[in-house]
Design a protein around this motif. Sequence first.
Motif, PDB file in Angstrom:
ATOM      1  N   ILE A  22      45.251  42.651  40.550  1.00 25.13           N
ATOM      2  CA  ILE A  22      44.643  41.802  41.586  1.00 25.13           C
ATOM      3  C   ILE A  22      43.908  40.647  40.921  1.00 25.13           C
ATOM      4  O   ILE A  22      42.995  40.855  40.122  1.00 25.13           O
ATOM      5  CB  ILE A  22      43.660  42.616  42.450  1.00 25.13           C
TER       6      ILE A  22
ATOM      7  N   LYS B  23      33.727  42.262  53.734  1.00 26.09           N
ATOM      8  CA  LYS B  23      33.800  40.812  53.608  1.00 26.09           C
ATOM      9  C   LYS B  23      32.504  40.263  53.012  1.00 26.09           C
ATOM     10  O   LYS B  23      31.415  40.545  53.499  1.00 26.09           O
ATOM     11  CB  LYS B  23      34.033  40.181  54.981  1.00 26.09           C
TER      12      LYS B  23
ATOM     13  N   SER C  51      40.749  35.628  42.092  1.00 23.22           N
ATOM     14  CA  SER C  51      40.661  34.652  43.183  1.00 23.22           C
ATOM     15  C   SER C  51      40.871  35.284  44.548  1.00 23.22           C
ATOM     16  O   SER C  51      40.665  34.623  45.569  1.00 23.22           O
ATOM     17  CB  SER C  51      41.692  33.540  42.977  1.00 23.22           C
ATOM     18  N   LYS C  52      41.264  36.570  44.581  1.00 18.30           N
ATOM     19  CA  LYS C  52      41.516  37.249  45.849  1.00 18.30           C
ATOM     20  C   LYS C  52      40.502  38.370  46.060  1.00 18.30           C
ATOM     21  O   LYS C  52      40.071  38.997  45.090  1.00 18.30           O
ATOM     22  CB  LYS C  52      42.936  37.820  45.874  1.00 18.30           C
ATOM     23  N   PRO C  53      40.139  38.654  47.313  1.00 18.11           N
ATOM     24  CA  PRO C  53      39.181  39.732  47.578  1.00 18.11           C
ATOM     25  C   PRO C  53      39.786  41.090  47.267  1.00 18.11           C
ATOM     26  O   PRO C  53      41.002  41.291  47.365  1.00 18.11           O
ATOM     27  CB  PRO C  53      38.869  39.577  49.066  1.00 18.11           C
TER      28      PRO C  53
END
Length: 407
Positions: free
Chosen positions: A44, A55, A47-49
């Motif tokens: 992963i 959130k 730059s991605k959650p």
Amino acid sequence: MAISTSCKPCLNSLKQFLTRKISKGSIIPMCHLSQNVGKAAWRIPLSKPFPLAPKPIYVTSENLNTETKVETLSNGLRVASQNKFGQSCAIGVVIDSGSRYEVTYPSGISHFLEKLAFNSTAEFKDKNSILQEFEKCGGVSYCRGTRDSLIYGAIANCKSLDPVVKLLSEAVLRPKLSSEEIDRAHQTVQFELEDLEMSQDQEPLLTEMIHAAAFEKNTVGLPKLCPAEKVFHVDRTVLYTYLKHYFIPSRMVIAGVGIDHDALVQSCQRHFVEKPPIWETENLALEKEIPVDNSLAQYTGGIVKREKDLSLYLGPTPMSELAYFALGFESCSHKSSDYIPFCVLNMIMGGGTSFSAGGPGKGMYSRLYTNVLNRYPLNSAVAFNHAYNDTGLFCISATAHPSKLKY
């Protein structure tokens, strides 16, 4: 709490606990993460959650309201603030004061005021008392002077806004300046001047000399360091007379970072407006009015030389036999549109010593390194840019053996 993995009742209890928590949305089962995400977590990108993670809520200028706010109080005092995220705040009182305004006073008053800052005041009996109050606020205090400004500042916990503003107001507007404190300041300044004379680092004296040459006997060319012959000319009456004419609201700005603007304004109103300074409540200054110096800096140019035998100060480590040289050019004030280009020029010129280790991050490819230090037998070459309210001075200083200074 410890749970044995071999105990089935314990495992059942843990399963029921996790099930209740998951249903309420409070935690994520680690077994679920390990089965679905754990094995491929390294794939992963940052730059991605992260999958299944809550959130994130980021601090932005919109939800923090970091706008710089400025307000002028009834007595002319200006208050500026900018909020920020964090548990600490910084507050400073910037005064339009400094050595450039000492033309009608003995030179060295600003030098003395730095040493006398945060001593006894109308409310605090001595230096220890006021510093202990700062410690209760989780903060530290400082006083710094330049040729055209004096700053009393503090860094403390955000919740201690009002006590810190009160302490600053006491230090700025209500100092006692007892005879014992002034005697200690005399000794401190004397020691500092003697130490500068014997120190291997001659840059402070060189800075004084280049200003004296560029602005001969006016404004920023006046000495910032108290001359040795003027040390005992600075007394209690002279200090209070200077404070009376220059420590006035119209020449002050109080700035805060990391605090609410309205709260800062209210504190300043209580401690800087409603409470008068000590020289108004007590007869401490000279009665005659001394006009405030508003003269503009006049660049004159010139040469200041001083012959100094450093062999007189031989100690455990002999001083290097070096000559010190500075070349200055008139630049611009920090208000000018040319200020940023001068700052860029300063970075491009760069400089340092010929014995510096490192790469480009230490300025080894700046102009003074590549075109001067790498080609000529100099010990150091450094660029400086001094910017003031109405003028500036761009300097290049160098050190070398006296026989090599011609380069």
